[in-house]
Design an enzyme around this catalytic site. Structure first.
Site, PDB file in Angstrom:
ATOM      1  N   CYS A 115       0.821  -1.221  -0.018  1.00  0.00           N
ATOM      2  CA  CYS A 115       0.208  -0.109   0.018  1.00  0.00           C
ATOM      3  C   CYS A 115       0.943   1.199   0.039  1.00  0.00           C
ATOM      4  O   CYS A 115       0.342   2.373  -0.362  1.00  0.00           O
ATOM      5  CB  CYS A 115      -0.961   0.081   1.296  1.00  0.00           C
ATOM      6  SG  CYS A 115      -2.279  -1.443   1.115  1.00  0.00           S
ATOM      7  N   HIS A 252      -3.152   7.509   2.205  1.00  0.00           N
ATOM      8  CA  HIS A 252      -3.831   6.001   1.361  1.00  0.00           C
ATOM      9  C   HIS A 252      -5.067   6.015   1.970  1.00  0.00           C
ATOM     10  O   HIS A 252      -5.477   6.090   3.165  1.00  0.00           O
ATOM     11  CB  HIS A 252      -2.822   5.337   2.032  1.00  0.00           C
ATOM     12  CG  HIS A 252      -3.160   3.932   1.725  1.00  0.00           C
ATOM     13  ND1 HIS A 252      -3.601   3.452   0.508  1.00  0.00           N
ATOM     14  CD2 HIS A 252      -3.255   2.697   2.528  1.00  0.00           C
ATOM     15  CE1 HIS A 252      -4.027   2.018   0.460  1.00  0.00           C
ATOM     16  NE2 HIS A 252      -3.631   1.663   1.818  1.00  0.00           N
ATOM     17  N   ASN A 282      -9.868  -0.154  -0.752  1.00  0.00           N
ATOM     18  CA  ASN A 282      -8.515   0.171  -0.511  1.00  0.00           C
ATOM     19  C   ASN A 282      -8.034  -0.320  -2.095  1.00  0.00           C
ATOM     20  O   ASN A 282      -7.940  -1.682  -2.070  1.00  0.00           O
ATOM     21  CB  ASN A 282      -8.092  -0.676   0.708  1.00  0.00           C
ATOM     22  CG  ASN A 282      -6.673  -0.533   0.832  1.00  0.00           C
ATOM     23  OD1 ASN A 282      -5.691  -0.157   0.018  1.00  0.00           O
ATOM     24  ND2 ASN A 282      -5.952  -1.004   1.927  1.00  0.00           N
TER      25      ASN A 282
HETATM   26  N1  ACO Z   1     -18.887  -8.752   8.059  1.00  0.00           N
HETATM   27  C1  ACO Z   1     -19.305  -8.859   8.985  1.00  0.00           C
HETATM   28  N2  ACO Z   1     -18.615  -9.145  10.146  1.00  0.00           N
HETATM   29  C2  ACO Z   1     -17.403  -9.431  10.119  1.00  0.00           C
HETATM   30  C3  ACO Z   1     -16.666  -8.924   8.840  1.00  0.00           C
HETATM   31  C4  ACO Z   1     -17.464  -8.698   7.493  1.00  0.00           C
HETATM   32  N3  ACO Z   1     -16.873  -8.280   6.611  1.00  0.00           N
HETATM   33  N4  ACO Z   1     -15.320  -9.193   8.903  1.00  0.00           N
HETATM   34  C5  ACO Z   1     -14.960  -9.613  10.109  1.00  0.00           C
HETATM   35  N5  ACO Z   1     -16.310  -9.724  10.845  1.00  0.00           N
HETATM   36  C6  ACO Z   1     -16.442 -10.179  12.082  1.00  0.00           C
HETATM   37  C7  ACO Z   1     -15.443 -10.883  12.729  1.00  0.00           C
HETATM   38  O1  ACO Z   1     -15.585 -12.270  12.467  1.00  0.00           O
HETATM   39  C8  ACO Z   1     -15.608 -10.759  14.442  1.00  0.00           C
HETATM   40  O2  ACO Z   1     -16.731 -11.318  14.774  1.00  0.00           O
HETATM   41  P1  ACO Z   1     -16.490 -12.237  16.165  1.00  0.00           P
HETATM   42  O3  ACO Z   1     -16.554 -11.086  17.064  1.00  0.00           O
HETATM   43  O4  ACO Z   1     -17.904 -13.190  16.012  1.00  0.00           O
HETATM   44  O5  ACO Z   1     -15.485 -13.321  16.252  1.00  0.00           O
HETATM   45  C9  ACO Z   1     -15.949  -9.350  14.477  1.00  0.00           C
HETATM   46  O6  ACO Z   1     -16.564  -9.069  13.064  1.00  0.00           O
HETATM   47  C10 ACO Z   1     -14.953  -8.285  14.746  1.00  0.00           C
HETATM   48  O7  ACO Z   1     -13.882  -8.945  13.915  1.00  0.00           O
HETATM   49  P2  ACO Z   1     -12.588  -7.706  13.998  1.00  0.00           P
HETATM   50  O8  ACO Z   1     -11.533  -8.470  12.869  1.00  0.00           O
HETATM   51  O9  ACO Z   1     -12.124  -7.791  15.370  1.00  0.00           O
HETATM   52  O10 ACO Z   1     -12.944  -6.485  13.534  1.00  0.00           O
HETATM   53  P3  ACO Z   1     -12.540  -5.098  13.569  1.00  0.00           P
HETATM   54  O11 ACO Z   1     -13.315  -4.176  14.445  1.00  0.00           O
HETATM   55  O12 ACO Z   1     -11.018  -5.071  13.849  1.00  0.00           O
HETATM   56  O13 ACO Z   1     -12.567  -4.837  12.099  1.00  0.00           O
HETATM   57  C11 ACO Z   1     -11.178  -4.419  10.203  1.00  0.00           C
HETATM   58  C12 ACO Z   1     -12.056  -5.380  11.000  1.00  0.00           C
HETATM   59  C13 ACO Z   1     -12.056  -3.496   9.533  1.00  0.00           C
HETATM   60  C14 ACO Z   1     -10.430  -5.171   9.236  1.00  0.00           C
HETATM   61  C15 ACO Z   1     -10.163  -3.862  11.171  1.00  0.00           C
HETATM   62  O14 ACO Z   1      -9.441  -4.339  11.873  1.00  0.00           O
HETATM   63  C16 ACO Z   1      -9.241  -2.769  10.365  1.00  0.00           C
HETATM   64  O15 ACO Z   1      -9.940  -1.836   9.527  1.00  0.00           O
HETATM   65  N6  ACO Z   1      -7.943  -3.126  10.164  1.00  0.00           N
HETATM   66  C17 ACO Z   1      -7.022  -2.216   9.347  1.00  0.00           C
HETATM   67  C18 ACO Z   1      -6.882  -3.139   8.235  1.00  0.00           C
HETATM   68  C19 ACO Z   1      -6.672  -2.396   7.162  1.00  0.00           C
HETATM   69  O16 ACO Z   1      -7.114  -1.463   6.753  1.00  0.00           O
HETATM   70  N7  ACO Z   1      -6.056  -3.093   6.106  1.00  0.00           N
HETATM   71  C20 ACO Z   1      -5.713  -2.633   4.953  1.00  0.00           C
HETATM   72  C21 ACO Z   1      -4.674  -2.915   4.350  1.00  0.00           C
HETATM   73  S1  ACO Z   1      -3.342  -2.276   5.264  1.00  0.00           S
HETATM   74  C22 ACO Z   1      -3.392  -0.711   5.056  1.00  0.00           C
HETATM   75  O17 ACO Z   1      -3.687  -0.382   3.706  1.00  0.00           O
HETATM   76  C23 ACO Z   1      -3.276   0.319   6.008  1.00  0.00           C
END
Ligand code: ACO
Length: 325
Positions: A115, A252, A282
């Site tokens: 990224c 980004h 993204n």
């Molecule tokens: N839809 C519904 N539920 C979901 C989804 C989805 N698409 N994905 C995960 N869940 C569920 C999980 O299974 C979990 O359920 P559980 O509690 O029953 O186990 C619950 O939602 C919480 O999951 P988490 O992974 O803890 O959710 P979080 O609040 O951390 O959000 C996310 C996930 C959006 C990926 C977050 O961690 C995030 O934004 N991280 C940054 C990642 C990112 O932006 N990466 C891009 C590449 S790196 C960069 O460019 C910077």
């Protein structure tokens, strides 16, 4: 004392026609528009058509940037293309762009920093231009992440999209002051201790396959804001500027929560933040030039504006660039 600066002559972008909405994703996997919007700010993403490669997106973005700059492709002597989704393992996607533009001189190569690819590519091109090795550079970020997503993994497939953006840089003599046009500073960082937090589980040397994107989302989130703001403070320090001087913050576009938290920590008000993550998802190395292109086209980013760019991604890699448009 004058200084050689890499001045932006133009920018352009390209998005594949097909749009995939959150509602469409929710019809295929266990997710919802509400969950995706609340956690990421993403409402839709573009998906490359069958037979539409990263190079095709890059070529369209490059042509748009050349038209915006009003210059002939033949005047380009350097192409640096940031991508993690090249057409082939080799040759570089950049040479496909070079060939399509009919350029047979100079150099063209890919750069892989996930990224952060556009910031790394911009910084690399800037370094070459300032040494005098090249005169005009085409810097592209282009991705087809849809091809490396596990469409059954709801934790990752909802986040990414395809697209490309490009800028044209030219080496110009400037007065050597903070009011100079062009790239004023860039700062690049990597820390391979985090290499398994966001990676692709395949590759030519390891599995002989392409692989799928894997991510520990919470771990990425935990590190993102600190890394992003650190490298922006480096840019402020190097140029004697502060957040108040910034006209436009073009981060980004990974996740609205990361962008909001970074801007808040830096004291950059929301009206100065360019946001396209809702429409593009993204797009990894393509996200910054795509966002820039939107903000230039709609008249927000204008000649003389101080523009702050940043990115963070797999590796981890992260970086910032401060430039006067
Ligand atoms: N839809 C519904 N539920 C979901 C989804 C989805 N698409 N994905 C995960 N869940 C569920 C999980 O299974 C979990 O359920 P559980 O509690 O029953 O186990 C619950 O939602 C919480 O999951 P988490 O992974 O803890 O959710 P979080 O609040 O951390 O959000 C996310 C996930 C959006 C990926 C977050 O961690 C995030 O934004 N991280 C940054 C990642 C990112 O932006 N990466 C891009 C590449 S790196 C960069 O460019 C910077």
């Amino acid at each position: 004392m004058t200084a050689t600066r890499s001045v932006v002559l133009g920018c352009g972008s390209y998005l594949p026609q097909q749009i995939l909405t959150n509602a469409e994703l929710a019809a295929r996997i266990d997710t919802s528009d509400e969950w995706i919007v609340q956690r990421t700010g993403i409402r839709q993403r573009h998906i490359a058509a069958e037979g539409e490669f990263t190079s095709h997106l890059a070529i369209n973005a490059a042509r748009a940037a050349l038209a915006d700059a009003g210059i002939d492709a033949q005047s380009i002597d350097l192409i640096v293309l940031g991508t993690s989704t090249p057409d082939h393992t080799f040759p570089a996607t950049a040479v496909a762009v070079q060939a399509a533009l009919g350029i047979h001189h100079g150099a063209a190569f890919d750069l892989q920093a996930v990224c952060s690819g556009f910031i790394f590519a911009l910084s690399t091109a800037d370094s070459f231009l300032r040494t005098g090795a090249f005169k005009r550079a085409l810097v592209i970020g282009a991705e087809t992440f849809s091809r490396i997503l596990d469409w059954n993994d709801r934790g990752t497939c909802v986040l990414f999209g395809d697209g490309a953006g490009a800028v044209i840089l030219e080496a110009q003599q400037q007065p050597g002051e903070a009011s100079d046009r062009g790239i004023l500073t860039t700062h690049l960082r990597s820390d391979g201790r985090h290499k398994t937090k966001l990676y692709v589980d395949g590759g030519p040397s390891s599995t002989r396959t392409v692989g799928y994107l894997r991510m520990e989302g919470r771990e990425v989130f935990k590190h993102a804001v600190g890394m992003i703001t650190d490298v922006i403070y480096d840019a402020f320090k190097a140029t004697g500027t502060t957040a108040e001087d910034i006209d436009w913050f073009v981060p980004h576009q990974a996740n609205k929560r990361i962008i909001d938290a970074s801007a808040h920590k830096l004291h950059i008000p929301p009206h100065k933040v360019v946001l396209t993550v809702d429409l593009h998802g993204n797009t990894s190395a393509a996200s910054i030039p795509l966002a820039l292109s939107v903000a230039v086209k709609d008249g927000r980013v204008k000649k003389g504006d101080l523009v702050l760019l940043e990115a963070m991604g797999g590796g981890f890699t992260w970086g910032s660039a401060l430039l006067r448009w």
